[in-house]
Design a protein around this motif. Structure first.
Motif, PDB file in Angstrom:
ATOM      1  N   ARG A 155      12.893  -6.766  -1.076  1.00 24.41           N
ATOM      2  CA  ARG A 155      12.880  -5.384  -1.515  1.00 24.41           C
ATOM      3  C   ARG A 155      13.470  -4.139  -2.439  1.00 24.41           C
ATOM      4  N   VAL A 156      13.694  -3.516  -3.382  1.00 21.81           N
ATOM      5  CA  VAL A 156      14.239  -2.682  -3.529  1.00 21.81           C
ATOM      6  C   VAL A 156      14.841  -1.316  -3.035  1.00 21.81           C
ATOM      7  N   GLY A 157      15.470  -1.121  -2.818  1.00 19.99           N
ATOM      8  CA  GLY A 157      15.911  -0.003  -2.208  1.00 19.99           C
ATOM      9  C   GLY A 157      15.186  -0.047  -0.815  1.00 19.99           C
ATOM     10  N   ASP A 158      14.073   0.919  -0.296  1.00 21.74           N
ATOM     11  CA  ASP A 158      13.890   1.490   0.567  1.00 21.74           C
ATOM     12  C   ASP A 158      12.292   1.463   0.648  1.00 21.74           C
ATOM     13  N   GLY A 159      11.585   0.704  -0.860  1.00 24.71           N
ATOM     14  CA  GLY A 159      10.682   0.230  -1.541  1.00 24.71           C
ATOM     15  C   GLY A 159      10.012  -0.696  -0.495  1.00 24.71           C
ATOM     16  N   GLN A 160       8.321  -1.235  -0.893  1.00 19.83           N
ATOM     17  CA  GLN A 160       7.366  -1.987   0.281  1.00 19.83           C
ATOM     18  C   GLN A 160       8.211  -3.635  -0.076  1.00 19.83           C
ATOM     19  N   THR A 194      12.087 -12.790  12.357  1.00 19.53           N
ATOM     20  CA  THR A 194      12.797 -12.498  10.908  1.00 19.53           C
ATOM     21  C   THR A 194      13.827 -11.535  11.256  1.00 19.53           C
ATOM     22  N   THR A 195      14.630 -12.104  10.088  1.00 17.23           N
ATOM     23  CA  THR A 195      16.024 -11.248   9.695  1.00 17.23           C
ATOM     24  C   THR A 195      15.946 -10.856   8.443  1.00 17.23           C
ATOM     25  N   ASP A 196      16.464  -9.526   8.061  1.00 15.53           N
ATOM     26  CA  ASP A 196      16.420  -8.727   7.276  1.00 15.53           C
ATOM     27  C   ASP A 196      18.144  -8.550   6.851  1.00 15.53           C
ATOM     28  N   VAL A 197      18.227  -9.484   5.194  1.00 19.51           N
ATOM     29  CA  VAL A 197      19.822  -9.323   4.735  1.00 19.51           C
ATOM     30  C   VAL A 197      19.944  -9.152   3.636  1.00 19.51           C
ATOM     31  N   PRO A 198      20.627  -7.649   3.898  1.00 22.18           N
ATOM     32  CA  PRO A 198      21.270  -7.633   2.519  1.00 22.18           C
ATOM     33  C   PRO A 198      21.573  -8.134   1.621  1.00 22.18           C
ATOM     34  N   ILE A 199      21.449  -8.320   0.011  1.00 22.48           N
ATOM     35  CA  ILE A 199      22.010  -8.697  -1.031  1.00 22.48           C
ATOM     36  C   ILE A 199      23.194  -8.283  -1.559  1.00 22.48           C
ATOM     37  N   GLN A 253      20.110 -11.426 -14.258  1.00 26.22           N
ATOM     38  CA  GLN A 253      18.995 -12.771 -14.624  1.00 26.22           C
ATOM     39  C   GLN A 253      18.293 -12.193 -12.722  1.00 26.22           C
ATOM     40  N   GLY A 254      18.456 -12.102 -11.672  1.00 20.08           N
ATOM     41  CA  GLY A 254      18.635 -12.020 -10.867  1.00 20.08           C
ATOM     42  C   GLY A 254      19.437 -12.742  -9.921  1.00 20.08           C
ATOM     43  N   VAL A 255      18.380 -12.871  -8.438  1.00 19.75           N
ATOM     44  CA  VAL A 255      19.070 -13.669  -7.768  1.00 19.75           C
ATOM     45  C   VAL A 255      18.433 -14.374  -7.160  1.00 19.75           C
ATOM     46  N   LEU A 256      19.228 -16.020  -7.164  1.00 22.41           N
ATOM     47  CA  LEU A 256      18.275 -17.103  -6.137  1.00 22.41           C
ATOM     48  C   LEU A 256      19.028 -16.939  -4.277  1.00 22.41           C
ATOM     49  N   VAL A 257      17.352 -17.365  -4.148  1.00 24.09           N
ATOM     50  CA  VAL A 257      18.088 -17.788  -2.689  1.00 24.09           C
ATOM     51  C   VAL A 257      17.527 -18.416  -1.729  1.00 24.09           C
ATOM     52  N   ASP A 304      17.427  -6.140  -0.558  1.00 26.98           N
ATOM     53  CA  ASP A 304      17.068  -7.126   0.475  1.00 26.98           C
ATOM     54  C   ASP A 304      16.064  -7.958  -0.071  1.00 26.98           C
ATOM     55  N   VAL A 305      16.528  -9.763   1.366  1.00 26.82           N
ATOM     56  CA  VAL A 305      15.394 -10.386   1.619  1.00 26.82           C
ATOM     57  C   VAL A 305      15.642 -10.518   2.531  1.00 26.82           C
ATOM     58  N   ARG A 306      13.876 -10.370   3.915  1.00 33.85           N
ATOM     59  CA  ARG A 306      13.701 -11.157   4.230  1.00 33.85           C
ATOM     60  C   ARG A 306      13.009 -12.055   4.642  1.00 33.85           C
TER      61      ARG A 306
END
Length: 75
Positions: A36-41, A68-73, A22-26, A58-60
Motif C-alpha cells: 500500500r501507499v500511505g494509508d491506502g488500500q 500475516t505480517t505488515d512490514v514498513p518500507i 524505479q521501485g522497490v524489489l521485495v 508498506d508490504v503485507r
C-alpha cells in the motif's frame, strides 16, 4: 545508489529500493505479497517476489501458514 536489507529470518527477507525512483524489489519465498501507499488500500503484488512502485510504504507478507505480517518500507 540502491539500498538493501537482507535478513533471512525476517518475514520479508529481501527489500531493495532501486535508484531513481524505479521501485522497490521485495522477496519472501512461499509468501503472498501485497503493498500500500500511505494509508491506502492494499494492492495484490503476487507471490514470492515483486517489483513495487517507488511510492509503496508498506508490504503485507502472508506466509504458507497464513500468518500475516505488515512490514514498513524505509524511504
Amino acid at each position: 545508489m540502491a539500498s538493501t536489507t537482507a535478513d533471512w529470518s525476517a518475514p520479508l527477507p529481501v527489500r531493495l529500493r532501486l535508484p531513481d525512483d524505479q521501485g522497490v524489489l521485495v522477496a519472501a519465498e512461499g509468501s503472498a505479497l501485497s503493498y500500500r501507499v500511505g494509508d491506502g488500500q492494499w494492492q495484490d503484488a503476487g507471490r514470492n517476489a515483486a517489483l513495487l512502485p517507488a511510492a509503496a510504504t508498506d508490504v503485507r507478507v502472508t506466509d504458507a501458514t497464513g500468518t500475516t505480517t505488515d512490514v514498513p518500507i524505509a524511504s
